[in-house]
Each structure stands twice: as structure tokens, then as C-alpha cells.
Design an enzyme around this catalytic site. Structure first.
Site, PDB file in Angstrom:
ATOM      1  N   GLU A   1      16.405  10.276  -3.806  1.00  0.00           N
ATOM      2  CA  GLU A   1      17.815  10.354  -4.234  1.00  0.00           C
ATOM      3  C   GLU A   1      17.925   9.418  -5.425  1.00  0.00           C
ATOM      4  O   GLU A   1      17.809   8.198  -5.270  1.00  0.00           O
ATOM      5  CB  GLU A   1      18.755   9.881  -3.112  1.00  0.00           C
ATOM      6  CG  GLU A   1      18.519  10.530  -1.745  1.00  0.00           C
ATOM      7  CD  GLU A   1      18.967  11.977  -1.649  1.00  0.00           C
ATOM      8  OE1 GLU A   1      19.561  12.469  -2.627  1.00  0.00           O
ATOM      9  OE2 GLU A   1      18.710  12.602  -0.618  1.00  0.00           O
TER      10      GLU A   1
ATOM     11  N   CYS B   1      25.767   5.502  -8.110  1.00  0.00           N
ATOM     12  CA  CYS B   1      25.034   6.653  -8.651  1.00  0.00           C
ATOM     13  C   CYS B   1      26.031   7.746  -9.001  1.00  0.00           C
ATOM     14  O   CYS B   1      25.784   8.573  -9.867  1.00  0.00           O
ATOM     15  CB  CYS B   1      24.011   7.144  -7.641  1.00  0.00           C
ATOM     16  SG  CYS B   1      24.711   7.335  -6.007  1.00  0.00           S
TER      17      CYS B   1
HETATM   18  P1  NDP Z   1      15.712   0.515  -8.268  1.00  0.00           P
HETATM   19  O1  NDP Z   1      15.067   1.803  -8.559  1.00  0.00           O
HETATM   20  O2  NDP Z   1      15.508  -0.602  -9.208  1.00  0.00           O
HETATM   21  O3  NDP Z   1      15.237  -0.034  -6.827  1.00  0.00           O
HETATM   22  C1  NDP Z   1      15.404   0.716  -5.654  1.00  0.00           C
HETATM   23  C2  NDP Z   1      14.459   0.187  -4.589  1.00  0.00           C
HETATM   24  O4  NDP Z   1      13.111   0.442  -4.970  1.00  0.00           O
HETATM   25  C3  NDP Z   1      14.544  -1.322  -4.369  1.00  0.00           C
HETATM   26  O5  NDP Z   1      14.363  -1.594  -3.001  1.00  0.00           O
HETATM   27  C4  NDP Z   1      13.356  -1.830  -5.178  1.00  0.00           C
HETATM   28  O6  NDP Z   1      12.910  -3.096  -4.758  1.00  0.00           O
HETATM   29  C5  NDP Z   1      12.348  -0.747  -4.871  1.00  0.00           C
HETATM   30  N1  NDP Z   1      11.209  -0.649  -5.803  1.00  0.00           N
HETATM   31  C6  NDP Z   1      11.156  -1.030  -7.103  1.00  0.00           C
HETATM   32  N2  NDP Z   1       9.913  -0.768  -7.607  1.00  0.00           N
HETATM   33  C7  NDP Z   1       9.195  -0.212  -6.606  1.00  0.00           C
HETATM   34  C8  NDP Z   1       7.856   0.267  -6.500  1.00  0.00           C
HETATM   35  N3  NDP Z   1       7.006   0.241  -7.527  1.00  0.00           N
HETATM   36  N4  NDP Z   1       7.434   0.760  -5.321  1.00  0.00           N
HETATM   37  C9  NDP Z   1       8.282   0.819  -4.265  1.00  0.00           C
HETATM   38  N5  NDP Z   1       9.552   0.350  -4.296  1.00  0.00           N
HETATM   39  C10 NDP Z   1      10.007  -0.131  -5.461  1.00  0.00           C
HETATM   40  O7  NDP Z   1      17.265   0.826  -8.067  1.00  0.00           O
HETATM   41  P2  NDP Z   1      18.488  -0.160  -7.869  1.00  0.00           P
HETATM   42  O8  NDP Z   1      18.305  -0.959  -6.608  1.00  0.00           O
HETATM   43  O9  NDP Z   1      18.760  -0.866  -9.122  1.00  0.00           O
HETATM   44  O10 NDP Z   1      19.646   0.897  -7.564  1.00  0.00           O
HETATM   45  C11 NDP Z   1      20.325   1.563  -8.558  1.00  0.00           C
HETATM   46  C12 NDP Z   1      19.789   2.957  -8.808  1.00  0.00           C
HETATM   47  O11 NDP Z   1      19.837   3.732  -7.623  1.00  0.00           O
HETATM   48  C13 NDP Z   1      20.629   3.717  -9.819  1.00  0.00           C
HETATM   49  O12 NDP Z   1      19.785   4.435 -10.685  1.00  0.00           O
HETATM   50  C14 NDP Z   1      21.444   4.658  -8.959  1.00  0.00           C
HETATM   51  O13 NDP Z   1      21.908   5.804  -9.633  1.00  0.00           O
HETATM   52  C15 NDP Z   1      20.459   4.982  -7.871  1.00  0.00           C
HETATM   53  N6  NDP Z   1      21.140   5.449  -6.670  1.00  0.00           N
HETATM   54  C16 NDP Z   1      21.055   6.762  -6.295  1.00  0.00           C
HETATM   55  C17 NDP Z   1      21.771   7.234  -5.213  1.00  0.00           C
HETATM   56  C18 NDP Z   1      21.706   8.656  -4.778  1.00  0.00           C
HETATM   57  O14 NDP Z   1      22.106   8.945  -3.645  1.00  0.00           O
HETATM   58  N7  NDP Z   1      21.235   9.587  -5.582  1.00  0.00           N
HETATM   59  C19 NDP Z   1      22.656   6.360  -4.471  1.00  0.00           C
HETATM   60  C20 NDP Z   1      22.646   4.981  -4.913  1.00  0.00           C
HETATM   61  C21 NDP Z   1      21.911   4.565  -5.977  1.00  0.00           C
HETATM   62  P3  NDP Z   1      13.363  -4.431  -5.568  1.00  0.00           P
HETATM   63  O15 NDP Z   1      14.828  -4.555  -5.406  1.00  0.00           O
HETATM   64  O16 NDP Z   1      12.607  -5.482  -4.882  1.00  0.00           O
HETATM   65  O17 NDP Z   1      12.941  -4.203  -7.001  1.00  0.00           O
END
Ligand code: NDP
Length: 523
Positions: free
Chosen positions: A287, A321
Site C-alpha cells: 500500500e 497517503c
Molecule cells: P517509508 O516508506 O519511509 O517507511 C515505511 C516503513 O518501511 C517504515 O517502517 C520504515 O522503517 C520501513 N523501511 C524503510 N526502509 C526499509 C527497507 N529497506 N526494508 C524494509 N523496511 C523498510 O514511509 P513513511 O513511514 O514515511 O510513511 C509515509 C509513506 O507511506 C507515504 O508515501 C504515504 O503515502 C505512504 N502511505 C500509504 C498508505 C496506503 O494505504 N496506501 C497509507 C499510509 C501511508 P523506518 O521508519 O525505520 O525507516
């Protein structure tokens, strides 16, 4: 009788009691700040050698807690615990699994205010947004339970083979995959962890959860609900630490049988590719981000349009999002609507999001704050600020990451920020000569999450038919592009916004956590 049901649609008019209970919970929470919190693996509290600090984005002097910086060894520990628990959990009668999950949902409801206060402090959500995130989680879990029940555990008798002399019995049985990984983002840390976790568990999988580094506390409180509901040790495991190391180790492990990742498009695409390096194909629910458009026709009710656009552009500081990030307005009503948007935006109160009067809290961290400055500096050169464009200085607001809600006009339509998700309180507005032109622009992005329309009732069929997005709204003052709820508006995206086309909190979601097995018996 309690007649108020909290959803994102009803959050604008809550009863007084809700405020009182939130204020009490906030006071209580403030007396337990600064503690160290463990990971939870196989039912045991696990501590790592390295730690990280969790600060309040509204006041970065305020340490909320210290958390474990887990590494690959913790990823492996959690995955083996989940593997060990799988045969037990998957063989518990599904009806009994649902009893435990419903208990967890009830505990979440009971602790709504305490968890909501932590969520406000950790993410910077205003009180209604925070409470909505928690309440939605309980409903998401219940919705998965309901689907399991409605479909009788997904055990379906099939036709009998037309073979003479034999009697055959064919049955379709949906069975869990095994160990499911849930990686969640900071912005809806509760619902986007609990929703997938609830579905995976209801289906009979065991889980490993990794929350965002900005939101470990609130997810730990969910784990406490799972534990206190009696969900057995090892069935759910919670690890904290950086996505780039701990998260990556989880993604690369062959012990993961399926994954739900909610987060940004670039990280999601990397995970998709890395996860595909396994020995065989495994289910991958992604997502991802959005660049959600609003189209306003000359026939629109501008009262509804202006309030709906503002709520969706700036709720949670634009860090949804589903945020309304692009607005296309027909020429005939452009001046009137932009005047209204400016006036209404300038009335929004920016400040400490735990304060009852505040709508706009801080953005989540320093990175986001710096990005706001970079984007607005670029946007100021190529477009005009209808309102906003600045951050609040330290003098104005001590040490919080506060940014003014910002509308940008006159940005050339070929500027790259029309297509890139900024994930901040910044929305670009364009004047268009027709709604057909607006539709062309609206669809001309790689994303397809949510979309909104304001216009005549006769125009809404055209909008739904033409728009490329998974969640769409017409003439909605509660939010132009935001405010989905399980069972009402299941949530998911098309194109670069999601991988499956089956929305969370909807009819087709739960099935993704199971694979089909056909049982044929010849008697
Ligand atoms: P990120 O993509 O930065 O991070 C999401 C998660 O992935 C965090 O737990 C992060 O950990 C983890 N992560 C980062 N790098 C890796 C990796 N290489 N391998 C595995 N896990 C990893 O997103 P944000 O937290 O900044 O959230 C915002 C984003 O989420 C926006 O783009 C938004 O649109 C999207 N979103 C989509 C939704 C939907 O339903 N479509 C709903 C809500 C948000 P860490 O924090 O430690 O970096």
C-alpha cells in the site's frame, strides 16, 4: 446509550465527554514519559545492545521513551518464534481465533484515550485524528473477523465429479500461508499495523511486526492489547529498529511467507524487487503513496468544496497517503473558490496538537521539516503562495516542527512537483478550462489512491467512470479525498499506489492472507 460512533466522517462534531476523557488520559501519559521499552519476541521482553530515542515532534526537548535498535539477529529470533507458533495458531479452530482477536479489539477500544494520547505525542496528530486512528484499528480487526464468519471460515463444498461408479466429495479450503511480515509507516501507525496484523491473524498466520522508527511506542501498546487478550506467545512478535537494516533483514529472510508493507513508493518498490529474489513467488501486499486530485466543476457547491478540500489537504499536516495534494478548478469558479480556501486556511490553528483548539500540529520529524523548506523555496520561485509557504520559527513555537498550511497557485503544469508526492501540508491548485481537462491532468500521474469531485449530481457518474483511483468521493464536505473507514469505504490504491487492487476493510481483503487448497475424496 452511547449514540456517538467515532469515524473520520463524524470526528468534526464530538461530544464533550470525548474531550474530557482525552484530557485525563493525556495527563496520565505525561507522567510516564521517558521510560525504556522492550521488543516483544515469543512473548518475552527483548533488549538490544543499542537504543534509539523517541521525541515529541511538537517539542523536541520532550523525550517520550527509549526503544531497542534491533538488528538482523532480532529479525531471525522473531521469525523463528513466529514459525514455531504457526502450527499451533493455524490449527486452533478459526472461531476460537476470532474470540481472541475480538477481545484484542475490545481492549483497544477500552484503552482508546490512553493510546490516543500517546499517538498525539508521538506523531503530532490532533486529538480527533489520533482517536480516529485507534478506533479504526479496532474496527479493522473486527471487520476481518466478520469476513471470516460471513464466509464460514472459507470452507466451501464444490461440485461432485461426474464419474460413474464413484462418489466424490470436493471441498475448497482457504488456508494460511505461514509467517507474515507487517511493516508499517509513521502516519497511521496503529491502523496500518493493526489492520494487516488482524487480517493475517484471523486467517491463521503468525506475524512479525516492524513499526516505523518514528512510532514504536504506540505499536508497542497494541502488542500489549494482543498479549492481554490472550493471543499466545510467538503468534505475534514486535521488533523495533531502522528499516534500512532490521527491515531489510526481514525482507531478505526466506522465513517470511508473505508481507504487507505500507509506506512510500520508493521503499515499496525496493521491497517488491528484493522480496522477489526469494526461491519462489510469495504474496506481497503493498500500500503505497498518493498524489490525490480534486476536481471542482463550475456546478459545485463551493461551501462543501472549500471545507472538504481544506480538511483533506491539511489534516495531519498533509501527511496522509490520501491527502488532497492537487486541486483542479474550472475557470468559472476559480476566483471564488481560491478566495474561500485562503480565508478558511488562515483560520486554522497551528500549535500543540494535544490542545483542543488545534487542527494543525507539527510535521513528524526534522527531515520532513527540512523538506518543507526545500519544497517551498522551489515552489516560491515557480509559482505563487495563495497562503502559507513558511515554517514557524523557534521563537514562535519553541522546538516543534511546525509548518504553515500552504496552497500554491500558478505553478506551471509541467513542473515536477505536480507529480511527486511531497507528504507535507502543501497543495497545488490549477485553473482549468473544463472538467475534461481536469480529468486528463488528474489521471496523468503514476499514483491512483484517492480522488474527490465537487459538481452537479449528473456529473458524478462521469467522475467515477473516468477517474483512476481506488477510493473516490463526490460532493463530500467531510473530506475531499480522505476519511475512509472499514465497512464504509475500504481503502486501497490503483497504479503505483497499491499492488493488489483489493482494498483494506473491504470484501476481498482477507482472502489475500490465505491460499486455496482443494480436497477431493473418493468414497
Ligand atoms: P517509508 O516508506 O519511509 O517507511 C515505511 C516503513 O518501511 C517504515 O517502517 C520504515 O522503517 C520501513 N523501511 C524503510 N526502509 C526499509 C527497507 N529497506 N526494508 C524494509 N523496511 C523498510 O514511509 P513513511 O513511514 O514515511 O510513511 C509515509 C509513506 O507511506 C507515504 O508515501 C504515504 O503515502 C505512504 N502511505 C500509504 C498508505 C496506503 O494505504 N496506501 C497509507 C499510509 C501511508 P523506518 O521508519 O525505520 O525507516
Amino acid at each position: 446509550m452511547n449514540t456517538f460512533k467515532l469515524t473520520y466522517g463524524t470526528m468534526f462534531n464530538p461530544p464533550e465527554e470525548l474531550h474530557q476523557r482525552y484530557d485525563q488520559a493525556l495527563l496520565k501519559t505525561k507522567s510516564i514519559l521517558g521510560l525504556e521499552h522492550a521488543m516483544l519476541i515469543d512473548g518475552k521482553e527483548v533488549f538490544a545492545s543499542y537504543k534509539f530515542a523517541d521525541y515529541n515532534p511538537a517539542n523536541t526537548d520532550l523525550l517520550l521513551g527509549t526503544f531497542q535498535k534491533g538488528d538482523a539477529s532480532h529479525a531471525n529470533l522473531a521469525l523463528s518464534a513466529a514459525r514455531k507458533a504457526f502450527p499451533i495458531w493455524s490449527h486452533i479452530k478459526w472461531q476460537d481465533r476470532l474470540v481472541l482477536l475480538r477481545k484484542a479489539a475490545d481492549l483497544i477500544d477500552e484503552r482508546l484515550y490512553e493510546i490516543g494520547a500517546v499517538l498525539s505525542l508521538e506523531v503530532g496528530k490532533n486529538r480527533m485524528e489520533a482517536l480516529g486512528d485507534i478506533a479504526e484499528t479496532a474496527d479493522l480487526i473486527r471487520y476481518s473477523c466478520l469476513q471470516m464468519e460471513k464466509n464460514n471460515g472459507f470452507i466451501i463444498p464444490m461440485g461432485k465429479d461426474p464419474v460413474s461408479g464413484f462418489e466424490t466429495q470436493n471441498t475448497s479450503v482457504m488456508r494460511p500461508y505461514g509467517v507474515w511480515l507487517v511493516i508499517s509507516p509513521f502516519n497511521f501507525p496503529f491502523a496500518l499495523t493493526g489492520g494487516p496484523a488482524g487480517a493475517a491473524l484471523a486467517a491463521g498466520n503468525t506475524i512479525v511486526i516492524k513499526p516505523a522508527t518514528d512510532t514504536p511506542w504506540v505499536v508497542r501498546l497494541m502488542m500489549d492489547c494482543f498479549r492481554d487478550a490472550g493471543i499466545p506467545s510467538g503468534v505475534f512478535n514486535y521488533v523495533t529498529g531502522p528499516g534500512s537494516t532490521l527491515g531489510q533483514a526481514l525482507i531478505e529472510s526466506p522465513e517470511v511467507d508473505g508481507i504487507t508493507f505500507t509506506g512510500s513508493y520508493p521503499v515499496g518498490m525496493k521491497i517488491f524487487r528484493d522480496f522477489a529474489n526469494g526461491r519462489y513467488i510469495r504474496p506481497t501486499i503493498l500500500e503505497l503513496g498518493g498524489k490525490n486530485p480534486v476536481i471542482v466543476s463550475r456546478n459545485a457547491d463551493l461551501d462543501k468544496a472549500s471545507i472538504g478540500i481544506i480538511r483533506s489537504a491539511f489534516g495531519l499536516q498533509g501527511q496522509k497517503c490520501s491527502a488532497a495534494s492537487r486541486v483542479f478548478i474550472e475557470d468559472e469558479v476559480y476566483d471564488d473558490l481560491t478566495d474561500r480556501l485562503k480565508i478558511l486556511t488562515e483560520k486554522l490553528i497551528v500549535g500543540d496538537p494535544t490542545d483542543r483548539s488545534v487542527y494543525i500540529g507539527p510535521v513528524v520529524n526534522k527531515n520532513a521539516f527540512e523538506e518543507f523548506k526545500t519544497y517551498t523555496s522551489e515552489l516560491g520561485k515557480h509559482g505563487k503562495f495563495l497562503t502559507g509557504g513558511n515554517v514557524l520559527s523557534e521563537n514562535e513555537f519553541r522546538k516543534g516542527y511546525f509548518c504553515l498550511p500552504t496552497f500554491v497557485t500558478d505553478l506551471p503544469l509541467d513542473h515536477h512537483l505536480w507529480k511527486q508526492e511531497m507528504f507535507l501540508p502543501i497543495t497545488t491548485i490549477a485553473r482549468v478550462s473544463s472538467i475534461n481537462e481536469a480529468m486528463k491532468l488528474a489521471n496523468d500521474v503514476d499514483y491512483g489512491l484517492t480522488a474527490g469531485f465537487y459538481g452537479a449530481e449528473e456529473e458524478t457518474d462521469w467522475f467515477f467512470d473516468q477517474i483512476q483511483a481506488g477510493v473516490t468521493y463526490a460532493n463530500r464536505p467531510q473530506g475531499a479525498t480522505t476519511g475512509a473507514w472499514p465497512g464504509f469505504q475500504p481503502f486501497g490504491g490503483w497504479k503505483g499506489s497499491g499492488s493488489t487492487g483489493k482494498n483494506s476493510g473491504g470484501n476481498y481483503y482477507l482472502l489475500q492472507y490465505m491460499h486455496e487448497q482443494i480436497h477431493t475424496i473418493v468414497k
